[in-house]
Design an enzyme around this catalytic site. Structure first.
Site, PDB file in Angstrom:
ATOM      1  CG  ASP A  56      71.125  -3.950  48.828  1.00  0.00           C
ATOM      2  OD1 ASP A  56      71.216  -5.170  48.663  1.00  0.00           O
ATOM      3  OD2 ASP A  56      71.138  -3.132  47.876  1.00  0.00           O
TER       4      ASP A  56
ATOM      5  CE1 TYR B 145      73.978   0.195  43.611  1.00  0.00           C
ATOM      6  CE2 TYR B 145      73.725  -0.225  45.950  1.00  0.00           C
ATOM      7  CZ  TYR B 145      73.302  -0.410  44.661  1.00  0.00           C
ATOM      8  OH  TYR B 145      72.199  -1.190  44.413  1.00  0.00           O
TER       9      TYR B 145
ATOM     10  CE  LYS C 290      72.711  -5.114  45.069  1.00  0.00           C
ATOM     11  NZ  LYS C 290      73.062  -4.083  46.080  1.00  0.00           N
TER      12      LYS C 290
ATOM     13  CG  HIS D 133      74.562  -4.847  40.386  1.00  0.00           C
ATOM     14  ND1 HIS D 133      75.275  -3.854  41.007  1.00  0.00           N
ATOM     15  CD2 HIS D 133      73.267  -4.467  40.483  1.00  0.00           C
ATOM     16  CE1 HIS D 133      74.451  -2.919  41.444  1.00  0.00           C
ATOM     17  NE2 HIS D 133      73.226  -3.262  41.135  1.00  0.00           N
TER      18      HIS D 133
END
Length: 282
Positions: free
Chosen positions: A49, A54, A79, A112
């Protein structure tokens, strides 16, 4: 609960399979992401994930490509970030995530968070549906949507917009159970994913957790992952430490009793992450 393992899966409403535990890479530095993700895959994880925000999509996907496993054996999620809401921005972000991963397709793409207002949320969904129809994304979902946002999207889909909500991802653990949202999702056969299932290690000294760990001869983290599994959720534990990556996966040889589960019904709402569910008012 029927016996399950790290390779067990749930069937999504899109028809695809999602492994029951995922390996999370939130806040994992990009320079170690490939190494720890590959280690997780070696230890049996089949679900990674990630997210554009990120900053480690490329490294997460490189671990998948370098694992030696067939692409179809590993489930990969990314996302659309909050700053890319709206059709045009989302379309560009999705294209960038697909290119960064370079996996042929992304198994699951989530919105998200619900920020940006109705027009941007629905425009973002339209961009996701287009990517799905083009074969670049297999399943679609949302993260951090309150019930009013879920109902808004459900109405849009029913109006002919296309796509299906297959997954809802939230911070969920005994101190932030979100039972109303989980119930809404599960009634529609939408898989519930739990991020920060270990409460970012902030609750490990809670007596109720320590008592259960002692009772079962397990760690507090393993009790929390097991709690998620027994609720029917897909937990996404994260770690950069090999021993803990392994530990978080060793949760299939014990079960919490009804009494154990009841002891973790804490009637509290104390998230440790951001909380768009409560914060996003429009």
């Amino acid at each position: 609960m029927a016996p399950i393992s790290l390779q067990s899966t749930y069937k999504l409403v899109s028809g695809y399979e999602i492994p029951v535990v995922g390996f999370g890479v939130y806040q994992t530095p990009s320079d170690v992401t490939e190494k720890v993700t590959r280690k997780a895959i070696e230890l049996g994880y089949r679900h990674v994930d990630s997210a554009k925000v990120y900053g480690n999509e490329k490294e997460s996907a490189a671990a998948i490509r370098g694992s030696g496993l067939d692409r179809s054996k590993i489930f990969y999620t990314s996302k659309v970030p909050s700053k890319c809401m709206g059709y045009e921005k989302a379309k560009k972000a999705i294209e960038e995530s697909i290119a960064a991963a370079n996996l042929g397709y992304i198994d699951l793409m989530l919105i998200h968070a619900p920020y940006g207002g109705k027009e941007d949320r629905l425009g973002t969904w339209r961009a996701l549906v287009e990517a799905q129809k083009a074969g670049h994304v297999r399943s679609l979902g949302v993260s951090n949507f309150a019930i009013q946002h879920l109902e808004e999207l459900e109405e849009y889909i029913k109006s002919g917009a296309g796509g299906q909500i297959t997954v809802g991802q939230y911070e969920i653990h005994p101190w932030c159970p979100r039972e109303d949202i989980a119930e809404w999702l599960q009634k529609r056969n939408i898989v519930v994913e739990a991020y920060s299932p270990l409460v970012q290690a902030t609750r490990m000294k809670e007596p109720v957790l320590q008592n259960l760990a002692k009772k079962h001869g397990k760690t507090e983290a393993q009790v929390l992952v097991r709690w998620s599994l027994q609720k029917g959720y897909v937990p996404l534990p994260k770690s950069v430490t090999e021993s803990r990556i392994l530990e978080n996966s060793q949760v299939f040889d014990f079960a919490l009793s009804d009494e154990d589960m009841a002891s973790l019904k804490l009637n509290t709402y104390e998230p440790v992450c951001w909380d768009p569910v409560r914060d996003c008012k429009i």
